[in-house]
Design an enzyme around this catalytic site. Sequence first.
Site, PDB file in Angstrom:
ATOM      1  N   LYS A   1     -41.279-127.583  60.129  1.00  0.00           N
ATOM      2  CA  LYS A   1     -41.335-128.914  59.024  1.00  0.00           C
ATOM      3  C   LYS A   1     -40.936-128.302  57.863  1.00  0.00           C
ATOM      4  O   LYS A   1     -40.529-128.955  56.738  1.00  0.00           O
ATOM      5  CB  LYS A   1     -42.549-129.323  59.331  1.00  0.00           C
ATOM      6  CG  LYS A   1     -43.374-130.277  58.303  1.00  0.00           C
ATOM      7  CD  LYS A   1     -43.947-129.787  57.305  1.00  0.00           C
ATOM      8  CE  LYS A   1     -45.376-129.263  57.796  1.00  0.00           C
ATOM      9  NZ  LYS A   1     -46.391-128.183  56.630  1.00  0.00           N
TER      10      LYS A   1
ATOM     11  N   LYS B   1     -44.895-123.876  47.446  1.00  0.00           N
ATOM     12  CA  LYS B   1     -45.388-123.693  48.872  1.00  0.00           C
ATOM     13  C   LYS B   1     -44.124-123.648  49.520  1.00  0.00           C
ATOM     14  O   LYS B   1     -43.908-122.655  50.572  1.00  0.00           O
ATOM     15  CB  LYS B   1     -46.215-124.898  49.198  1.00  0.00           C
ATOM     16  CG  LYS B   1     -46.512-124.429  50.815  1.00  0.00           C
ATOM     17  CD  LYS B   1     -47.196-123.559  51.292  1.00  0.00           C
ATOM     18  CE  LYS B   1     -47.515-123.162  52.775  1.00  0.00           C
ATOM     19  NZ  LYS B   1     -48.237-122.384  53.085  1.00  0.00           N
TER      20      LYS B   1
ATOM     21  N   SER C   1     -49.003-128.949  53.280  1.00  0.00           N
ATOM     22  CA  SER C   1     -47.629-128.664  52.788  1.00  0.00           C
ATOM     23  C   SER C   1     -46.578-129.801  53.287  1.00  0.00           C
ATOM     24  O   SER C   1     -46.325-129.937  54.483  1.00  0.00           O
ATOM     25  CB  SER C   1     -47.305-127.276  53.637  1.00  0.00           C
ATOM     26  OG  SER C   1     -48.080-126.721  53.610  1.00  0.00           O
TER      27      SER C   1
HETATM   28  P1  NAP Z   1     -53.236-128.325  62.707  1.00  0.00           P
HETATM   29  O1  NAP Z   1     -54.317-127.601  63.197  1.00  0.00           O
HETATM   30  O2  NAP Z   1     -52.093-129.020  63.756  1.00  0.00           O
HETATM   31  O3  NAP Z   1     -54.228-129.507  62.214  1.00  0.00           O
HETATM   32  C1  NAP Z   1     -53.513-130.949  61.854  1.00  0.00           C
HETATM   33  C2  NAP Z   1     -54.548-131.884  60.930  1.00  0.00           C
HETATM   34  O4  NAP Z   1     -53.675-132.875  60.757  1.00  0.00           O
HETATM   35  C3  NAP Z   1     -55.566-132.176  62.413  1.00  0.00           C
HETATM   36  O5  NAP Z   1     -56.864-132.502  61.684  1.00  0.00           O
HETATM   37  C4  NAP Z   1     -54.989-133.527  62.859  1.00  0.00           C
HETATM   38  O6  NAP Z   1     -55.843-134.487  63.550  1.00  0.00           O
HETATM   39  C5  NAP Z   1     -54.295-134.158  61.502  1.00  0.00           C
HETATM   40  N1  NAP Z   1     -53.480-135.215  61.688  1.00  0.00           N
HETATM   41  C6  NAP Z   1     -52.071-135.007  62.148  1.00  0.00           C
HETATM   42  N2  NAP Z   1     -51.455-136.266  62.129  1.00  0.00           N
HETATM   43  C7  NAP Z   1     -52.485-137.176  61.749  1.00  0.00           C
HETATM   44  C8  NAP Z   1     -52.219-138.695  61.628  1.00  0.00           C
HETATM   45  N3  NAP Z   1     -51.142-139.218  61.802  1.00  0.00           N
HETATM   46  N4  NAP Z   1     -53.385-139.190  60.970  1.00  0.00           N
HETATM   47  C9  NAP Z   1     -54.373-138.720  60.662  1.00  0.00           C
HETATM   48  N5  NAP Z   1     -54.658-137.112  60.926  1.00  0.00           N
HETATM   49  C10 NAP Z   1     -53.615-136.447  61.274  1.00  0.00           C
HETATM   50  O7  NAP Z   1     -52.660-127.928  61.348  1.00  0.00           O
HETATM   51  P2  NAP Z   1     -53.003-126.681  60.365  1.00  0.00           P
HETATM   52  O8  NAP Z   1     -52.589-125.407  60.757  1.00  0.00           O
HETATM   53  O9  NAP Z   1     -54.532-127.126  60.104  1.00  0.00           O
HETATM   54  O10 NAP Z   1     -52.207-127.125  59.077  1.00  0.00           O
HETATM   55  C11 NAP Z   1     -52.589-128.234  58.049  1.00  0.00           C
HETATM   56  C12 NAP Z   1     -51.317-128.064  56.915  1.00  0.00           C
HETATM   57  O11 NAP Z   1     -51.754-126.781  56.359  1.00  0.00           O
HETATM   58  C13 NAP Z   1     -50.192-128.384  57.371  1.00  0.00           C
HETATM   59  O12 NAP Z   1     -49.588-128.913  56.182  1.00  0.00           O
HETATM   60  C14 NAP Z   1     -49.539-126.875  57.425  1.00  0.00           C
HETATM   61  O13 NAP Z   1     -48.068-126.860  57.302  1.00  0.00           O
HETATM   62  C15 NAP Z   1     -50.483-126.297  56.363  1.00  0.00           C
HETATM   63  N6  NAP Z   1     -50.637-124.788  56.338  1.00  0.00           N
HETATM   64  C16 NAP Z   1     -51.077-124.174  57.772  1.00  0.00           C
HETATM   65  C17 NAP Z   1     -51.424-122.742  57.860  1.00  0.00           C
HETATM   66  C18 NAP Z   1     -51.919-122.100  59.101  1.00  0.00           C
HETATM   67  O14 NAP Z   1     -51.807-120.923  58.811  1.00  0.00           O
HETATM   68  N7  NAP Z   1     -52.119-122.957  59.959  1.00  0.00           N
HETATM   69  C19 NAP Z   1     -51.246-122.165  56.614  1.00  0.00           C
HETATM   70  C20 NAP Z   1     -50.949-122.769  55.257  1.00  0.00           C
HETATM   71  C21 NAP Z   1     -50.726-124.095  55.208  1.00  0.00           C
HETATM   72  P3  NAP Z   1     -56.147-134.253  64.997  1.00  0.00           P
HETATM   73  O15 NAP Z   1     -57.275-133.096  65.095  1.00  0.00           O
HETATM   74  O16 NAP Z   1     -56.611-135.475  65.553  1.00  0.00           O
HETATM   75  O17 NAP Z   1     -54.834-133.623  65.728  1.00  0.00           O
END
Ligand code: NAP
Length: 294
Positions: A240, A172, A97
């Site tokens: 964010k 989104k 997102s």
């Molecule tokens: P998360 O658990 O914090 O995972 C973030 C991912 O991004 C991890 O794999 C992290 O790697 C990677 N990352 C962050 N900074 C990076 C960088 N500079 N270079 C390379 N990789 C990087 O987040 P999430 O909940 O999966 O969310 C991912 C996306 O989906 C976000 O945009 C969020 O807003 C969206 N989303 C989330 C949900 C939810 O319920 N969680 C629902 C809908 C949409 P590391 O493992 O090394 O930290």
Amino acid sequence: MSKTIGFIGLGIMGKPMARNLINAGYPLVVYNRTASKAEELVAMGARQANSPQAVAQDSEIIITMVSDSPEVEQVILGSSGVIFGAKPGSIVVDMSSISPIVTQRIAAELAKKNVAMLDAPVSGGEIGAVQGTLSIMAGGDEAIFNEVKPVLETMGKSVVRVGSVGAGGVAKLSNQIIVAAALQGISEALVLAQKAGVDLSLVYEAIKGGMAGGRTLDMKTPKIMARNFDPGFKIDLHIKDLKNALQAGKALGVPLPTTGLIHELFSACSAQGNGQKDHSVVFTLIEQMAGIAG
Ligand code: NAP
């Protein structure tokens, strides 16, 4: 023979989404900044690459699922990024997102290398990612969307093209405004009931079938009652999204007063050290404002 899919970003959402692709039979090449998070997928048959560039070299469709706009820019356009490995004719699908403006900028860079891009952010939370029941809102060329749709359908039960590239991100942002307002309302309502001495589980039971009922109430109320604020969806990520919505509102001349207020309340949770907790942690902020210790 199924297309080889590259998957970059194996966080709370990315890992179960990638798992569903493997279970659907797609050959998968994965990359995660913290390499150890790929172990489970490698055990399931995925191949681990050592950079986004290496993922792109070996894939026809490259999916990214990282945090925000700068991170997507980094894994796609940065050094050892997707753009340096992607073959002409391949397709990048960003499911993170992020800001729709940044999406369009990245798509323009990829187009110079004859690489197409869809933005396809998701809604449905960790449970939706695990169960493969996400709602996926896509933007991009219709023919490219139709080509990628079967892949997206392994991760989501609703896959809708809402317009050209960036339109998925706009949908989104709209989604995130609604979820934030619902969660804020739920938190205030539950604190009110709590301070009035009424049993929260009975309040939930009484209202869930009426007009207040819905997915946010159903997903978040049991967590709040159990005082389980493990993510789920980290409140820093929701901040964010609201920041990106406010920026889009400014650019388009659309006042978003409630979004602005909730952005500040969520930011207060982050300032209290709760940024990595689930966004339902805003409930504890309202408790404090109501003089309840929590
Ligand atoms: P998360 O658990 O914090 O995972 C973030 C991912 O991004 C991890 O794999 C992290 O790697 C990677 N990352 C962050 N900074 C990076 C960088 N500079 N270079 C390379 N990789 C990087 O987040 P999430 O909940 O999966 O969310 C991912 C996306 O989906 C976000 O945009 C969020 O807003 C969206 N989303 C989330 C949900 C939810 O319920 N969680 C629902 C809908 C949409 P590391 O493992 O090394 O930290």
